[in-house]
Enzyme design. Structure first.
Site, PDB file in Angstrom:
ATOM      1  N   ASN A 159       0.266  -1.041  -0.419  1.00 28.54           N
ATOM      2  CA  ASN A 159       0.106  -0.213  -0.166  1.00 28.54           C
ATOM      3  C   ASN A 159       0.665   1.171  -0.135  1.00 28.54           C
ATOM      4  O   ASN A 159       0.508   2.360  -0.548  1.00 28.54           O
ATOM      5  CB  ASN A 159      -1.036   0.026   1.143  1.00 28.54           C
ATOM      6  CG  ASN A 159      -1.850   1.397   1.697  1.00 28.54           C
ATOM      7  OD1 ASN A 159      -2.664   1.181   0.781  1.00 28.54           O
ATOM      8  ND2 ASN A 159      -1.612   2.499   2.210  1.00 28.54           N
ATOM      9  N   ASP A 179      -1.169  -6.480   3.144  1.00 24.81           N
ATOM     10  CA  ASP A 179      -1.643  -5.909   3.511  1.00 24.81           C
ATOM     11  C   ASP A 179      -2.485  -5.200   3.458  1.00 24.81           C
ATOM     12  O   ASP A 179      -2.111  -4.993   2.242  1.00 24.81           O
ATOM     13  CB  ASP A 179      -0.126  -5.234   4.558  1.00 24.81           C
ATOM     14  CG  ASP A 179      -0.428  -4.500   5.816  1.00 24.81           C
ATOM     15  OD1 ASP A 179      -1.253  -5.047   6.073  1.00 24.81           O
ATOM     16  OD2 ASP A 179      -0.340  -3.122   5.841  1.00 24.81           O
ATOM     17  N   GLU A 198      -5.700  -9.481   3.943  1.00 22.91           N
ATOM     18  CA  GLU A 198      -6.247  -8.689   4.883  1.00 22.91           C
ATOM     19  C   GLU A 198      -6.923  -7.306   4.368  1.00 22.91           C
ATOM     20  O   GLU A 198      -5.957  -6.591   4.636  1.00 22.91           O
ATOM     21  CB  GLU A 198      -5.687  -8.179   5.821  1.00 22.91           C
ATOM     22  CG  GLU A 198      -5.855  -7.362   7.537  1.00 22.91           C
ATOM     23  CD  GLU A 198      -5.067  -5.489   7.540  1.00 22.91           C
ATOM     24  OE1 GLU A 198      -5.597  -5.053   8.623  1.00 22.91           O
ATOM     25  OE2 GLU A 198      -4.366  -5.276   6.696  1.00 22.91           O
TER      26      GLU A 198
END
Length: 494
Positions: free
Chosen positions: A104, A234, A264
């Site tokens: 990210n 993530d 996640e």
């Protein structure tokens, strides 16, 4: 084939004497004997906070503890060689390594650049609150300590869609970078705050094709260097889904395999959003069941006021069991974390029975429940909090029961608010397999449950040791099973 069981092999405040990669290698044989089939290791690359970093502030994905960057050669968990050795030993013991991937954002840029930005409303990121203006920001990553080894790619302002710090103004904020790929945010799964593309640090711009190609090259290098068998992704609700699909397809095709992938996508309100994510990713990944975690948390808080018969309602494992990884707690929910929702200790044995001893979902054990954890909140000099998470004494036995005995037809008795249970009939390939589980969040409980005609006449005992009597299954395959107040019993064939 044995049941799959994962372990999250770290917690946020890991502080033991052994570096984590060394400890993982030492523990490999024992973990395999306990029934662990997959191990989720934390982010392995150099991060902005150097040796102090847990790894979620990634700086250089190519530095696995090999180069002198961010005032350290090793990461918090050890050196690149330690990491490679740990993966080799674990996989030699039949445990697949799942590497944590943080796509990210990046943190800790090396050089300032002049960047055109607009500020946005933090509560509605679709709303600009300024006209375009120029700031100086740490958006250039040149990785001088690595000096072009493995990759000569330089990240700059065109590689990011947003930042949170203006160096010249000395001001924090959410700054949308105005670049050739668009003035606004990317299309991401989460519509929280209008658009939840921006989470923290330098938000990666996946509309830049050069970025996508570099991350594919890095993925190839990572697997070729280390040989992991899976990935934990993530913060996927903040990332353009089309990029993740493209990246995973590239990895699977390049290595002619099907990597195990769990993502996640933290959500405690709406299972529909998680189901939609599974639909658009078309079986490429599994998701952690944060909704079940939240139910377990509420059950621990509310005690006998909680309706156990509804513990699986609205959860991903109930609706999409083939694509679900269940967990009790993780590094985000442990005490002192931003998403703290740590399940009350009295309920933890019940919670683990609910994820380990049923047929649906793949359970993931939390490091602190196996090894314990002692730490302090170092960010608070005043009113510092000491945390002591003790190992769960029932957990090794439950893991053993999952590995050896928890097989066969499952019959559910989720039919009473304060006392629920289920049975597994066992299978011929697993000697003496078959279990009966019963739990209560109130007074002592009992329940008639069927073990099947194939088990008629057999004697069962509570393997957890909470009940001392022996139970004989009657000629019709039924028996009454018991548990103590606010407790769980796992009945196995003697």
């Amino acid at each position: 084939m044995d049941n799959q069981t994962l372990v999250q092999y770290f917690h946020w405040y890991y502080n033991e004497a052994d570096k984590l990669w060394i400890k993982a290698g030492k523990d490999a044989e024992k973990l395999a004997q306990m029934g662990i089939t997959g191990i989720w290791l934390p982010p392995a690359y150099k991060a902005n906070a150097g040796e102090a970093s847990v790894g979620y502030d990634p700086y250089d994905l190519y530095d696995l503890g090999e180069f002198d960057q961010k005032n350290t050669l090793a990461t918090k968990y050890g050196t690149k060689e330690d990491y490679q050795n740990a993966i080799h030993i674990l996989q030699e013991n039949g445990i697949s390594v799942i590497a944590d991937i943080v796509f990210n954002h990046k943190a800790g840029g090396d050089e300032l650049e002049k960047v055109t930005v607009r500020t946005v409303n933090p509560e509605d990121r679709e709303e600009f609150t300024s006209e375009p203006f120029e700031i100086e920001a740490w958006t250039k990553f040149s990785f001088k300590g690595r000096n072009g080894q493995y990759s000569q790619f330089i990240w700059d302002k065109d590689c990011f869609s947003g930042i949170d710090w203006a160096e010249d103004l000395k001001e924090t904020g959410i700054y949308s970078i105005q670049n050739i790929y668009g003035e606004g945010w990317e299309d991401v799964p989460s519509k929280e705050l209008g658009n939840y593309d921006y989470l923290m640090y330098n938000d990666i711009e996946f509309r830049n094709p050069a970025v996508r190609e570099e991350l594919k090259r890095w993925g190839e290098w990572y697997v070729n260097s280390c040989g992991m068998k899976g990935f934990r992704l993530d913060a996927v609700k903040h990332i353009a889904t089309d990029f993740l699909i493209e990246w995973l397809d590239h990895m699977n095709e390049t290595f002619n395999t099907q990597f195990f992938v769990v993502a996640e996508n933290w959500n405690i309100d709406n299972v529909t959003e998680l189901e939609h994510y599974l639909e658009i990713t078309k079986g490429r990944m599994q998701l952690f069941d944060s909704l079940l975690h939240h139910n377990l948390f509420l059950a621990g808080e509310e005690k006998e006021q909680y309706d156990l018969s509804k513990i699986f309602e609205g959860t991903l494992v109930q609706l999409q069991p083939m694509y679900t990884v269940t967990f009790v707690d993780n590094h985000d929910s442990q005490p002192l974390q931003a998403l703290e929702s740590y399940i009350d200790f009295w309920f933890r044995p019940l919670a683990y029975a609910l994820i380990l001893l049923r047929e649906d979902g793949i359970p993931c054990i939390f490091y602190a429940d196996l090894y314990g954890a002692k730490y302090k909140d170092e960010d608070k000099e005043e009113d510092m909090v000491d945390v002591n998470l003790v190992p769960l004494i029932e957990l090794p036995e439950m893991m053993s029961i999952r590995k050896d005995l928890s097989y066969g037809l499952q019959r559910d008795y989720l039919d009473f608010p304060n006392c629920i249970g289920w049975t597994r009939t066992g299978i011929p390939e697993k000697v003496n397999s078959g279990i009966a589980v019963i739990m209560s969040n109130g007074a002592e409980g009992y329940k008639a449950m069927e073990m099947g005609l194939e088990n008629a006449g057999r004697i069962m005992i509570d393997a957890i040791g909470n009940r001392k009597e022996m139970i004989i299954i009657d000629e019709k395959g039924w028996a009454y099973f018991f548990c103590n107040a606010e407790s769980v019993s796992v009945w196995t064939i003697a």
